[in-house]
Design an enzyme around this catalytic site. Structure first.
Site, PDB file in Angstrom:
ATOM      1  CG  ASN A   1      -3.794   2.820  29.189  1.00  0.00           C
ATOM      2  OD1 ASN A   1      -4.424   3.872  29.182  1.00  0.00           O
ATOM      3  ND2 ASN A   1      -4.352   1.646  29.031  1.00  0.00           N
TER       4      ASN A   1
ATOM      5  CG  HIS B   1      10.966  10.087  -6.780  1.00  0.00           C
ATOM      6  ND1 HIS B   1      10.737  11.214  -7.525  1.00  0.00           N
ATOM      7  CD2 HIS B   1      11.390   9.142  -7.636  1.00  0.00           C
ATOM      8  CE1 HIS B   1      11.025  10.955  -8.780  1.00  0.00           C
ATOM      9  NE2 HIS B   1      11.415   9.690  -8.876  1.00  0.00           N
TER      10      HIS B   1
ATOM     11  CD  GLU C   1       8.915  14.022  -5.974  1.00  0.00           C
ATOM     12  OE1 GLU C   1       7.765  14.294  -6.401  1.00  0.00           O
ATOM     13  OE2 GLU C   1       9.788  13.520  -6.670  1.00  0.00           O
TER      14      GLU C   1
END
Lengths: 120, 695
Positions: free
Chosen positions: B416, B48, B70
């Site tokens: 990795n 918001h 929202e």
């Protein structure tokens, strides 16, 4: 000069509101949520409160309800900043005792216009 | 009044990125099916605020995108929508897209419009996924009504009857203010109706009892009149009626208007007050000008206690200073002990002040760590692996610059570990390990350094495999003899990628060499410990701060240089029997069964030294960088100091072998050595000097 309490959890909005109003010569006090605002307002009556609606701890609508129940805030203009385009939030605000609202997004001129209006 | 909105952009971006982090971690913690209302509220508020700020500060596209998120979050927090894994996943991806949009807006880069559109469509799909619900209203709706209300008849004014309800003033509104607003629109006459006044003994002073008849003789749009009463439309009886121009051909017969205006002018150029907020948007959209702040610059948030301690220290400093100056006013040799005491105090306070100032730049490493739960979740799904991430020491504080620069290398290393380290669940079970692999991120302080460990319980590194790989890629000659540790470090060589198949997770061949380079640039080091079949532990050591360095001052001829203390292993005086000449190419010396090359500093920097030939006369400073050791031949060691690093690149230019400069206590300038660079420089002089190793 009139004092204004600006309540918003967003620092950028608070800064913008505060900067704009200070530039126009108002005394501005900032608060980051409803609880903080209520404490400030109880301490020192202000001439106008501008509050955001969605905030942590205490939201804007609860803040307005609390303020309106304080004797010294019976007639004080209490404005809410709202992005809610739905009428629902405005109605909730009005029921809590809000004077009116400023719809976000707004620019500094609109803000000043509204503030000048309510502070005469 | 014109205010440059750009001045608020930086704060807006900062809090928006914080908001994104809140949303991300909140979404990650969210358990589908159960609603923790405060949690979802926090996520909603973050979205918001970003939406509101973006709209206000002129980023309409960001505001529009966030609006959809929202809406979805709003339904979730009201319990109107179930929280599904699908919805959470889409929201998480949207957070990424939003982050890209914000980054682009801040740095002025381009956005991937296709990606944004695709993600918007995804969000809409989730929003629409439940039947029988109203579709969300777009942010710009509500215009149509106003646009349609434009008058077509020659309206010359408005007649308004305004009868407030008794409680109107208790909402903070004031009829007088509303009436005044009419005057701003044009020529207004107002008649007050006192018919509603009760008898005096019944009169409530807080009630609104009066009502008004207002005639506005100005052809404004109806919405402008409506707007005045916008806030009170439910708190009053209101009638707004047109006043028509009677001299013009009437379109509709006038209503019961008692007082027709005689002047029949129609003003074509409507005096527009502020347009209603809903009408803004399109015209206000503007490209953000040049970025106000890049990712690395910008402001910093500091806890108040840190600032308090700073102010405290400055206070102490002032007291010491005044004490010293009092001492100086009337100085006697007797006072020397006092003076020394004062100077010691000054030194202590200066150091404490320095530490406090450094504290200001310190941020918890959680700023960097916080992205990993998401990364691990996404990647383990993608790789079909079960991986648990443990984070330890998230509150360890690190310099802001380190936080900013260490992120990408860490991401690479964690990827990795997930991709190459942790095995598939079946493989793990077959090897007698728990099905779920564990990756531990651990940060802690150790001896003036920050240590970050990335530890996994995966398959570990296979030194021989790495060695063969390097040989087959021509990076190494097959007759090279390496220790296990040196074999592991092969993965840091440029052009070395161990992935048998290049996946999109890692293994693009660029990477580990860049990781090591980035860490070295931060003044840190990286080290690998691994055991085949048990796991790998990657240890990164970083300096606490980048602005100050503990240095050893060395002298070469008339020049002084600073060697970073972290690189120094020891300093020795060589005896003749330790020195060897290797293949006539270079000099080496034997130190505890290890042969190390000698780097003559005066040759590297081409300065005149005191002891050009006699190695035994000078000193050897044994340093280590990137896993290589060597002895720097210098004339003298002068002392250890904390030095403030000044950038050479900013003030002069990049010089190989030198990482910066500093100003010494006597005012002279000394160069700070970049050990890696010095070794490289000397290496190029000595051709392909290879050091023999003892087994």
């Amino acid at each position: 000069m009139a004092s204004i309490l600006a309540v918003d959890d967003s620092a950028s909005m608070r800064q913008m509101v505060s900067f704009t109003l200070k530039g126009a010569g108002y005394e501005v006090i900032e608060a980051a949520d409803g609880v903080e605002a209520l404490n400030i307002a109880r301490d020192k009556p202000v001439n106008l409160v501008i509050t955001d609606v969605n905030m942590p701890n205490m939201d804007g609508i609860s803040l307005i309800r609390e303020l309106r129940n304080l004797p010294s805030y019976k007639f004080t203009p209490l404005l809410m900043l709202t992005t809610e385009s739905s009428a629902e939030k405005k109605q909730q605000g009005k029921a809590a005792g809000a004077t009116g609202w400023i719809v976000k997004p707004f620019n500094p001129d609109q803000l000043l216009g509204t503030v000048k209006k309510v502070l005469g | 009044m014109s205010i440059d909105m750009a001045q608020f952009h930086q704060v807006f971006f900062e809090e928006s990125f914080e908001g994104l982090d809140i949303m991300e971690s909140g979404l990650l913690d969210m358990d589908p099916g159960t609603v923790d209302s405060e949690q979802i509220n926090a996520i909603f508020r973050a979205a918001h605020s970003i939406k509101g700020g973006a709209g206000t500060f002129g980023f309409a596209d960001i505001s529009g995108f966030t609006h959809t998120m929202e809406t979805l979050l709003d339904e979730m927090r009201d319990g109107r929508r179930e929280i599904t894994t699908d919805a959470v996943d889409v929201l998480l991806k949207s957070v990424d897209v939003l982050r890209d949009m914000l980054t682009a807006a801040r740095d002025g880069g381009d956005v991937d419009q296709a990606n944004i559109d695709a993600q918007s469509a995804e969000l809409k799909r989730v929003l629409d996924s439940r039947p029988g619900q109203e579709t969300p209203v777009a942010a710009t709706d509500g215009e149509a009504e106003n646009a349609a209300a434009l008058p077509t008849a020659p309206v010359v004014g408005w007649h308004v009857v305004f009868r407030p309800h008794a409680h109107l003033m208790r909402t903070g509104n004031d009829p007088l203010r509303l009436l005044k607003e009419f005057r701003e629109l044009g020529d207004t006459s107002v008649t007050c109706d006192i018919g509603g006044m009760p008898a005096f003994h019944e009169y409530e002073p807080e009630d609104a009892c009066l009502s008004w008849d207002i005639h506005l003789r100005e052809a404004v749009d109806k919405y402008q009149v409506q707007e005045i009463f916008d806030w009170v439309e439910d708190d009053c009886d209101l009638a707004i009626m047109e006043i028509y121009d009677e001299s013009a051909p009437a379109v509709t017969p006038a209503m019961a208007v008692t007082e027709a205006p005689p002047e029949g002018r129609v003003k074509p150029d409507l005096k527009l007050a502020d347009p209603p907020p809903e009408r803004r948007g399109g015209g206000d959209r503007r490209k953000p000008s040049k970025p106000a702040a890049s990712a690395s610059a910008g402001s910093i948030r500091v806890d108040v206690p840190k600032i308090d301690s700073l102010i405290n220290m400055v206070g102490e400093l002032v007291i010491t200073q005044s004490m010293l100056s009092m001492l100086g006013e009337d100085f006697d040799m007797q006072d020397v002990p006092k003076l020394l005491e004062g100077l010691a105090q000054l030194e202590r306070h200066t150091r404490e002040l320095q530490e406090s100032v450094m504290q200001v730049r310190m941020m918890p490493i959680s700023f960097t760590f916080s992205r990993f739960p998401r990364l691990v979740r996404d990647l383990s799904n993608k790789l079909n692996k079960k991986i648990e991430l443990k984070m330890i020491g998230e509150s360890t504080e690190v310099d802001k610059t380190v936080i900013e620069k260490i992120g990408d290398p860490l991401v690479h290393l964690v990827r990795n570990s997930l991709d190459h380290g942790i095995e598939l669940p079946e493989v793990r079970v077959a090897a007698g390990k728990p099905e779920t692999g564990t990756v531990v991120l651990n940060a802690y302080h150790k001896g003036g350094n920050i240590v970050i460990e990335i530890k996994d319980d995966g398959k570990g590194l296979d030194g021989d495999f790495l060695f063969d790989k390097a040989v087959s890629k021509g990076l190494l000659s097959p007759d090279e003899v390496l220790t296990d540790k040196q074999k592991y470090e092969l993965i840091f060589m440029a052009g070395f990628s161990t992935a048998e198949q290049i996946s999109d997770v890692s293994g693009r061949g660029v990477g580990m060499d860049v990781v090591r380079k980035n860490i070295n640039e931060l003044g840190g080091s990286i080290e690998i410990e691994s055991e085949l079949g048990v796991g790998t532990d990657i240890i990164i050591r970083l300096p606490l701060t980048l602005a100050i360095l503990d240095g050893q001052v060395v002298r070469v001829g008339d020049e002084t240089y600073i060697v970073p203390l972290v690189s120094i292993i020891e300093s020795i005086q060589v005896r003749p029997e330790m020195i060897n000449l290797v293949g006539g190419k270079g000099e080496a010396f034997k130190l505890r069964d290890e042969y190390l090359p000698i780097v003559r500093m005066h040759e590297v920097f081409d300065v005149k030294a005191d002891h050009v030939e006699e190695l035994t006369e000078g000193l050897l400073v044994i340093v280590e960088a990137e896993g290589r050791k060597c002895g720097l031949f210098v004339d003298d060691l002068l002392g250890q100091h904390q030095v403030v690093i000044k950038s050479l690149e900013e003030n002069y230019g990049n010089v190989e072998g030198v990482s910066g400069a500093t100003i010494l206590g006597d005012g002279s300038v000394a160069l700070i050595l970049d050990i890696t660079g010095v070794i490289r420089l000397s290496g190029s002089r000595q051709d392909d000097f290879r050091l023999p190793r003892s087994a």
